[in-house]
Design an enzyme around this catalytic site. Structure first.
Site, mmCIF file in Angstrom:
data_model
loop_
_atom_site.group_PDB
_atom_site.id
_atom_site.type_symbol
_atom_site.label_atom_id
_atom_site.label_comp_id
_atom_site.label_asym_id
_atom_site.label_seq_id
_atom_site.Cartn_x
_atom_site.Cartn_y
_atom_site.Cartn_z
ATOM 1 N N GLU A 1 0.872 -1.170 0.000
ATOM 2 C CA GLU A 1 0.000 0.000 0.000
ATOM 3 C C GLU A 1 0.906 1.216 0.000
ATOM 4 O OE1 GLU A 1 -2.605 0.363 3.418
ATOM 5 O OE2 GLU A 1 -3.681 1.991 2.427
ATOM 6 N N CYS B 1 -6.382 0.957 3.335
ATOM 7 C CA CYS B 1 -7.316 2.081 3.467
ATOM 8 C C CYS B 1 -7.347 2.981 2.233
ATOM 9 C CB CYS B 1 -6.955 2.901 4.698
ATOM 10 S SG CYS B 1 -7.264 2.015 6.228
ATOM 11 N N ASN C 1 -11.922 -3.369 1.429
ATOM 12 C CA ASN C 1 -10.776 -3.599 2.322
ATOM 13 C C ASN C 1 -11.294 -3.959 3.703
ATOM 14 O OD1 ASN C 1 -8.114 -3.543 3.432
ATOM 15 N ND2 ASN C 1 -8.496 -1.473 4.130
ATOM 16 N N GLU C 2 -11.199 -3.040 4.645
ATOM 17 C CA GLU C 2 -11.671 -3.343 6.007
ATOM 18 C C GLU C 2 -13.089 -2.805 6.162
ATOM 19 O OE1 GLU C 2 -8.792 -1.689 8.686
ATOM 20 O OE2 GLU C 2 -7.538 -3.478 8.573
HETATM 21 O O1 AHR Z 1 -1.573 -1.481 6.882
HETATM 22 C C1 AHR Z 1 -2.021 -0.263 7.345
HETATM 23 C C2 AHR Z 1 -3.535 -0.170 7.376
HETATM 24 O O2 AHR Z 1 -4.021 -1.080 8.311
HETATM 25 C C3 AHR Z 1 -4.246 -0.561 6.122
HETATM 26 O O3 AHR Z 1 -4.351 0.477 5.226
HETATM 27 C C4 AHR Z 1 -5.606 -0.958 6.608
HETATM 28 O O4 AHR Z 1 -6.203 -1.924 5.799
HETATM 29 C C5 AHR Z 1 -5.359 -1.407 8.020
HETATM 30 O O5 AHR Z 1 -6.184 -0.734 8.899
#
Ligand code: AHR
Length: 665
Positions: A44, A244, A381-382
């Site tokens: 990321e 994120c 994602n989350e």
């Molecule tokens: O890895 C850092 C962050 O952790 C990522 O963007 C997210 O998916 C998680 O909360």
């Protein structure tokens, strides 16, 4: 593994051994296949991991598109920022004109990402789009300058280009650099084209500087040292581009893959949420140029020989920052999801369609007529559901209904949210089964106890549910969020549970992957770097060892019929076993998280128990100091050591160590 050295662990003979543990390893009956995707990477753009990191561009705000057009630049003399440039999605550029006196100068100077570093006897490719809007000819003098030097001349190396005519053109020149230097800037002066000629107004756009020596020598390339370190992990899968940043702080700032392909000059800038997510680590100049975009990600997957796993927005912006009750404002309403689903369909076509398809042609035009052979796709994602609102799963279902019908060949990945347990997880896990996703993505940044107590986590999982993708995890030491050895040892211990449960754990990726020492927002991270070098953490070596000694099929390993997973009476031992058909070897991984060395009786059982082994390799990752970590200043404090031994079923695993025993037949 370059740093693997041969070492006789002489100290072991004098070690006090606490107990003897008999591990029964059934060599007759092989268990589940260990998927080639088992150990992978997840990148990321956080911690300047992409822009300012892996992506080798050295100029920050090269297209003058940051909200403050000259952020990262110092302009001097007579200049103007204009916005009617040649690239529709990046319209800004700089106009340089005569400052009015022959002794005055006009130009611009870029500070790079935390400075610019260059290496001895290396070449750098400068490029710029330019024109002389009123006609004529000018010269742009290009210098790498050290503003802090005590020497006479700030310029350390340079080159020049001659700009001619009213049309925008790309100009390129090579800087032949002689000496290693850090903290330089890139300074451009407007000069007369020839001695005695006047200064001619000149427009500059997309000012760029790359080392010529990038990974695979590509012009829009990656930093060779970092890409090499990733390649050396032998990843089986590559999840990208987040995290994120996929979701965005709001829908507008979500990651849109279509903005990241095509000519780099026309990839529109996006903000990077990590610039402001943590006010206590604030980086106002952190943006996404998308120079490393989906095409480049797919190329890297091909280079590394691994599967690509892109993740797309499911229409929910970051739920931590956006209350679901504001649905109309910050999330896509269920009925408006079609363009998002279309993005997913188009991505599959971009990756796998032939050159006669719309998106396959875009890929072919970018120089890759062959398909990328995409097999996995993550949706969201989350994300999570609420007790009274299926915020995520209602959207996911809409995606799956279309995608599974049109592309049953792809494996789809949902998520169990940001937590490894608790309300969100408990709501989502059964729903993933109902929705029949192929895998679900679990995230766990947890402390030492969690990892030590989690040895049997996956032994308890439903075998009929989706497979597990541990998509983001790392041991975050209590009050010690750094990459010390202890954290990596507990990760290694936990990972024996991945391997033992390879029937349902199909993919795992540590996170985050990369961090700039001057620009991090989140730690620990797998690889740290500055502008000149990178360092492999202890956790890196654990990942690398698991990748290198992945094996093909699980072998059942028990102590008194129980899995060896830090259970009562097991003295902090965690272990797993597998067979590696290519090596013709049996591989046993053992993490001793306890304070004492333990003697192991590796008891091969089953019909083939009288195996004849030719040699035993023992690979050890250990340091006496649990707080020790590899740093940029001292990168090789903790590295794996290789010992060759005569095959013996009795071995000793030192206290606080991770060992791999490779019994070669
Ligand atoms: O890895 C850092 C962050 O952790 C990522 O963007 C997210 O998916 C998680 O909360």
């Amino acid at each position: 593994m370059k740093r693997l050295t041969t070492l006789v662990l002489a100290t072991l003979t004098s070690t006090v051994i606490a107990n003897t543990h008999t591990f029964d390893i059934n060599v007759s009956k092989t268990g589940a296949d260990i998927q080639p995707t088992m150990y992978g990477i997840f990148l990321e753009d956080i911690n300047y991991g992409a822009d300012g990191g892996l992506y080798a561009e050295m100029v920050k705000n090269r297209s003058f598109e940051f909200p403050q057009s000259l952020m990262g630049w110092r302009a001097f003399g007579k200049f103007e920022v204009r916005d009617d440039g040649p690239f529709e999605k990046n319209p800004h550029y700089v106009r340089l004109s005569n400052p009015g006196h022959p002794h005055k100068h006009t130009g611009i100077e870029n500070e790079g990402f935390f400075g610019i570093s260059v290496k001895q006897n290396k070449k750098y490719r400068f490029s710029v789009w330019a024109r002389c809007p009123e006609g004529g000819k000018s010269k742009i003098e290009v210098q790498l300058v050290d503003n802090d030097t005590m020497g006479e001349n700030q310029s350390q190396a340079g080159t020049s280009i001659t700009v001619e005519g009213k049309e925008w053109k790309k100009y390129t020149a090579i800087i032949d650099n002689k000496h290693t230097k850090n903290d330089l800037s890139l300074r451009l002066f407007l000069r007369p084209a020839e001695r005695g000629a006047g200064l001619v107004t000149t427009d500059l756009e997309h000012v760029s500087l790359f080392p010529t020596d990038t990974w695979k020598g590509r012009e829009n390339g990656m930093r060779k040292d970092i890409a090499q370190a990733l390649n050396d992990l032998k990843p089986g899968v590559f999840r990208f581009p987040g995290g994120c940043i996929v979701e965005g702080t709001d829908l507008e700032s979500r990651y849109q893959w279509k903005n990241t392909i095509g000519p780099v000059e026309n990839r529109p800038l996006n903000e990077n949420r990590w610039h402001y997510t943590f006010a206590h680590r604030f980086y106002p100049d952190y943006y996404q140029s998308y120079g490393l975009g989906f095409f480049e990600y797919f190329l890297l997957c091909e280079d590394f020989g691994c599967e690509a796993l892109p993740v797309l927005s499911c229409g929910l912006s970051c739920q931590y920052q956006n209350d679901i009750r504001d649905e109309a404002k910050v999330h896509v309403a269920l009925d408006d999801l079609d363009p998002y689903i279309q993005d997913a369909l188009d991505l599959i076509e971009f990756a796998n369609g032939d050159a006669s398809t719309t998106w396959g042609k875009v890929r072919a035009d970018m120089g890759h007529p062959e398909p990328f052979n995409l097999k996995f796709l993550g949706i969201g994602n989350e994300q999570w559901d609420y007790k009274d609102n299926a915020a995520y799963t209602a959207r996911l279902k809409k995606f799956l209904d279309v995608l599974k019908k049109q592309h049953p060949e792809i494996k789809y990945i949902g998520t169990t949210g940001p937590d490894s347990e608790g309300e969100k997880f408990d709501i989502l896990q059964p729903k993933m089964k109902q929705l029949k996703v192929d895998l679900y993505d679990e995230h766990f940044y947890r402390n030492e106890e969690w990892f030590l107590n989690g040895g049997t986590r996956y032994d308890k999982y439903d075998r009929k549910g989706p497979a597990v993708f541990a998509g983001e995890y790392a041991c975050h030491g209590k009050g010690k969020k750094w990459n010390h050895f202890e954290a990596s040892l507990y990760e290694a211990a936990f990972m024996t549970g991945f391997e033992r449960n390879a029937d349902i754990v199909h993919m795992t990726t540590y996170a985050p992957l990369l961090a700039h020492e001057k620009g991090w927002q989140w730690r620990p991270d797998l690889i740290w770097f500055n502008n000149a070098n990178c360092v492999k953490t202890c956790s890196y070596y654990i990942q690398q060892l698991y990748g290198k000694y992945r094996g093909d099929k699980v072998l059942k390993l028990t102590e008194g019929k129980l899995p060896v997973a830090g259970q009562e009476g097991q003295d902090g031992l965690f272990a797993s076993a597998c067979i590696d058909e290519t090596r013709n070897a049996i591989i046993i991984k053992v993490a001793n998280t306890g304070d004492e060395a333990q003697s192991l009786n590796l008891n091969f059982t089953g019909k083939k128990k009288d195996l004849v082994f030719k040699k035993l390799e023992i690979i050890t990752l250990h340091t006496d100091n649990m707080n020790e970590e590899n740093t940029l200043e001292n990168p090789y404090l903790v590295t794996p050591k290789l010992e060759l031994q005569k095959p013996d079923n009795m071995v000793v695993v030192p206290a606080k160590s991770f060992q791999i025993y490779v019994y070669n037949r």
